[in-house]
Design an enzyme around this catalytic site. Structure first.
Site, PDB file in Angstrom:
ATOM      1  N   ASP A 136       0.867  -1.167   0.000  1.00  0.00           N
ATOM      2  CA  ASP A 136       0.000   0.000   0.000  1.00  0.00           C
ATOM      3  C   ASP A 136       0.916   1.233   0.000  1.00  0.00           C
ATOM      4  O   ASP A 136       2.135   1.127   0.194  1.00  0.00           O
ATOM      5  CB  ASP A 136      -0.960  -0.005   1.196  1.00  0.00           C
ATOM      6  CG  ASP A 136      -2.180   0.886   0.921  1.00  0.00           C
ATOM      7  OD1 ASP A 136      -2.117   1.717  -0.015  1.00  0.00           O
ATOM      8  OD2 ASP A 136      -3.188   0.772   1.628  1.00  0.00           O
TER       9      ASP A 136
HETATM   10  C1  NOJ Z   1      -3.925   4.022   0.166  1.00  0.00           C
HETATM   11  C2  NOJ Z   1      -5.129   3.140   0.232  1.00  0.00           C
HETATM   12  O1  NOJ Z   1      -5.136   2.399   1.435  1.00  0.00           O
HETATM   13  C3  NOJ Z   1      -5.208   2.172  -0.943  1.00  0.00           C
HETATM   14  O2  NOJ Z   1      -6.410   1.465  -0.867  1.00  0.00           O
HETATM   15  C4  NOJ Z   1      -5.077   2.921  -2.228  1.00  0.00           C
HETATM   16  O3  NOJ Z   1      -5.209   2.023  -3.305  1.00  0.00           O
HETATM   17  C5  NOJ Z   1      -3.722   3.602  -2.252  1.00  0.00           C
HETATM   18  N1  NOJ Z   1      -3.650   4.555  -1.148  1.00  0.00           N
HETATM   19  C6  NOJ Z   1      -3.451   4.328  -3.564  1.00  0.00           C
HETATM   20  O4  NOJ Z   1      -4.204   5.454  -3.662  1.00  0.00           O
END
Ligand code: NOJ
Length: 758
Positions: free
Chosen positions: A291
């Site tokens: 993530d």
């Molecule tokens: C953080 C989020 O938790 C995730 O779900 C998302 O895909 C990413 N940022 C990218 O934006």
């Protein structure tokens, strides 16, 4: 150049020419051979480059890295980047791809990822809402459309579906998943993967999906985002992992890991999860992206002293790509040279990335998804029709007394009231991709479009829900004081035959980092509702929200309640379809609605405990000041007609391991209009080697019946459906007695029993 074999030379040649010129398509060989031959050409630096993902800076969805765009550009040219996120449009993706294709040595195309969560331009209901339709075909279709609109804008990878089972309404991201049940979430996971990816990833109208967040992210303690997760092995296997395994089996191209720690180990550095379960036991061959920044966040977690150590832990644990964390690019080469990370692990990670790129068709044509013609082909009108169809199916009728709905002819004067009644933005929800601000059909507009001309509609907002600026990045400040619009609203309501009140949550009250300790009608909304109720009790409360709300007062006092969620672009039209009776509501809750926030986390498939409540000790395993069950349980939803369940029968009271039994029940439409019912099958394992849930959803079927019509619904139950992660630490069934429970929600069920003989 290291290890350049003949096949390598051949492939290198192929990359340098465009798809049309390429006479021998790379499809001649199978993907694995191609992947190996590319890998053989790569230097260690180039390999590490494939494991790096940069943000394009256009649309920030996390804390930005320190690196400036010039440096990023240079690294793209040097082949030190494998993928980007938030680079949108045919032109922008073409530009970025060109930097790689025209400058880097090996010309390995980039992937472009984006959070396409519930649509790209055409916005569908937020995932929690869409799940309330229980319509898997519709959910596959909306993913297909989202993929098409994304692909036509250069995006070939979505960070969706989010399949974190979540049972805590305080958690702001509950809107992004499919609710509290692992079986339903698994079904949605498969539908979404099929919709995004189709049968052939190289189809330029389909894109790679990502099953996220692996794992446990929905179980943050106290409903706080990113928070510590305590789940034991039993819960992990029986509740959290099944949707991920279903997505892996359905061939999802990528997984995203999670910000949280799981019993002391950050998910991003969790070897058991990523290497042992996902890659070894499930034999899944896609790649895991971290993530955003979750690799260096292991420093704040306190398990890595610096970025270098974080990179080592993450890669060794099976995190293949670093999303905007800057840890792999700064440390992996050194770590391999120092022997802290084996090159075999790097090779495996790179192969996984290359495999997905080959499957996407990017080696045949790096610009496959940067094709302006595709955009021309799209009929946004058609997509809107699909959005309206799925939105109306997602609406859940929670209460309908005094015969208020569907709206009767006697309602000649309708007052539409509330901060969300003419809000064209909130229905677009959070995680709205390129959904334009203020582009939804509001409830007021929907009624004006769809109700008979003879009806007089008046509107008063009553109050604002928020004050100040609203945005993805900032939490909304709620209006707690300004009631200056109350008087007008009260006057409008007092003159009407029927009041339709639109209350709930602003789009940015849910989503990432949007946890709340209060989940009632925020700000002055509750007071507005009570004031209106004093002058006119013929109220239909339309809830527009992304999480279960605490609406106990309303459920005791307001005669009709419609759960309309954040339904996307066509919200108002879809709600009007239901209110005027053009569509008979059929949605069922994918998540329990509490009586009080103190019940959270709340879910139907709980354990019995050693002291379940009983008529004498009603507060056992419960509360002294509130009932312990849900106000509206999982699976609940009314219709404008009535359904009766009769005569649950089993084909046998015994089952062998290789056999099956049939459970049948007769469903009758006893009301006056045609209606659709979602018949639900639950099972309970009465005695097992571990404690088991008091019931678990194991099947459902949608049945449409004309008034007076009945139908026998039959479910086939086999041994596989009785399996669980047992005390032997494996999936198996155990001999003994089981309950079969069938009905229209998780609370009102008919029961029969059978036993499994081994
Ligand atoms: C953080 C989020 O938790 C995730 O779900 C998302 O895909 C990413 N940022 C990218 O934006």
């Amino acid at each position: 150049m290291k290890k350049l074999n003949l096949l390598g030379f051949f492939l290198l040649g192929c990359f340098m020419v465009n798809a049309q010129d390429s006479t021998i398509k790379s499809s001649v060989r199978n993907v694995e051979t191609k992947v190996d031959s590319v890998l053989a050409l790569m230097t260690l630096e180039e390999k590490v480059g494939q494991l790096v993902q940069y943000n394009g800076s256009w649309d920030l969805t996390g804390p930005a890295s320190e690196m400036n765009n010039k440096q990023k550009e240079d690294n793209l040219k040097a082949g030190k980047v494998g993928a980007m996120l938030n680079v949108l449009s045919v032109e922008a993706t073409r530009e970025a791809q060109k930097l790689v294709m025209e400058n880097s040595r090996l010309k390995i195309p980039l992937m472009f990822g984006y959070d396409v969560i519930h649509g790209y331009t055409t916005i569908f209901p937020v995932p929690l809402a869409e799940t309330a339709s229980w319509d898997l075909e519709a959910m596959e279709k909306t993913a297909q459309i989202a993929a098409l609109e994304s692909a036509a804008n250069g995006v070939n990878w979505t960070f969706s579906p989010m399949i974190d089972v979540s049972r805590d309404a305080r958690w702001g991201r509950i809107m992004e998943g499919s609710g509290e049940d692992p079986y339903l979430t698994s079904k949605v996971a498969v539908a979404k993967v099929k919709g995004y990816q189709s049968d052939d990833l190289s189809n330029p109208k389909s894109i790679a999906a990502s099953a996220k967040h692996f794992a446990g992210y929905g179980f943050g303690e106290a409903g706080r985002d990113y928070n510590t997760v305590h789940i034991g092995e039993n819960e992990l296997h029986n509740t959290i992992l099944p949707p991920f395994e279903a997505a892996a089996e359905a061939g999802v191209a990528t997984f995203m890991n999670a910000f949280n720690d799981l019993d002391g180990i950050p998910a991003t550095g969790h070897k058991t999860l990523q290497r042992d379960i996902l890659k070894r036991d499930w034999d899944w061959n896609g790649f895991v992206v971290s993530d955003w920044g979750s690799i260096p966040e292991m420093i704040a977690h306190g398990v890595a002293k610096d970025k270098k150590e974080a990179a080592k832990i993450a890669l060794n644990a099976g995190s293949d790509m670093d999303m905007e964390g800057g840890a792999y690019e700064s440390s992996l080469v050194g770590l391999v040279k120092e022997g802290e990370v084996s090159e075999d692990y790097i090779n495996d990670a790179v192969k996984r990335v290359l495999r997905v790129k080959f499957k996407l068709g990017l080696f045949d044509d790096p610009y496959l998804y940067s094709n302006a013609e595709l955009l021309e082909e799209i009929s946004f009108e058609e997509h809107k029709n699909v959005a309206r169809d799925v939105a109306k199916k997602s609406i859940v009728l929670l209460k309908n007394e005094k015969d208020l709905l569907p709206i009767k002819e006697s309602a000649q004067k309708i007052a539409v009231i509330g901060p969300l009644a003419d809000d064209k933005d909130t229905p677009i929800g959070n995680w709205r991709a390129q959904g334009e601000a203020n582009s939804a059909v509001s409830l007021l507009e929907g009624l004006q479009n769809n109700i008979s001309e003879n009806v007089e509609i008046s509107y008063a907002k009553g109050a604002d829900l928020g004050v100040g600026e609203r945005s993805f990045l900032m939490p909304l400040e709620i209006n707690e004081t300004d009631k200056s619009g109350f008087e007008e609203a009260i006057n409008t309501a007092s003159e009407a035959d029927l009041v339709i009140m639109a209350l709930g949550e602003d789009a940015f009250q849910t989503g990432e980092g949007r946890s709340q300790v209060n989940i009632g009608l925020a700000g002055v909304q509750q007071e507005l509702l009570e004031e209106i109720y004093k002058v006119n009790q013929n109220i239909v409360l339309v809830l527009i929200n992304g999480r279960p709300l605490e609406i106990t007062w309303a459920s005791e006092n307001i005669p009709a309640i419609v759960e309309a969620w954040q339904l996307g672009s066509e919200s108002g039209n879809a709600i009007a379809d239901v209110l005027v009776g053009d569509y008979n509501p059929s949605g069922k809750l994918p998540v329990s609605f509490p009586r009080a926030v103190g019940q959270e986390p709340l879910y139907y498939n709980q354990k019995s405990t050693g002291r379940p409540s009983n008529p004498i000790h009603v507060t056992y395993s419960g509360y002294t000041d509130e009932k312990k069950d849900a106000l509206y349980p999982f699976g609940f939803g009314l219709s404008y007609t009535d359904f009766e369940y009769e005569g649950l029968q089993l084909s046998s009271e015994e089952m062998d391991t290789d056999g099956s039994i049939q459970a049948s029940i007769t469903l009758k439409n006893t009301g006056d209009v045609e209606g659709k019912e979602i018949v639900q099958l639950y099972l309970r394992d009465l005695v097992a080697s571990t404690t088991r849930a008091v019931k678990e959803l194991k099947g459902f079927e949608t049945v449409s019946l004309a008034p007076g019509e009945s139908k026998t619904v039959t479910f086939e139950i086999d041994e596989k459906m009785l399996q669980f992660y047992s005390a032997n630490r494996k999936w198996e069934s155990e001999e003994g007695e089981f309950e079969v429970l069938i009905g229209g929600n998780s609370r009102d069920l008919q029961k029969a029993t059978f036993s499994l003989k081994k």
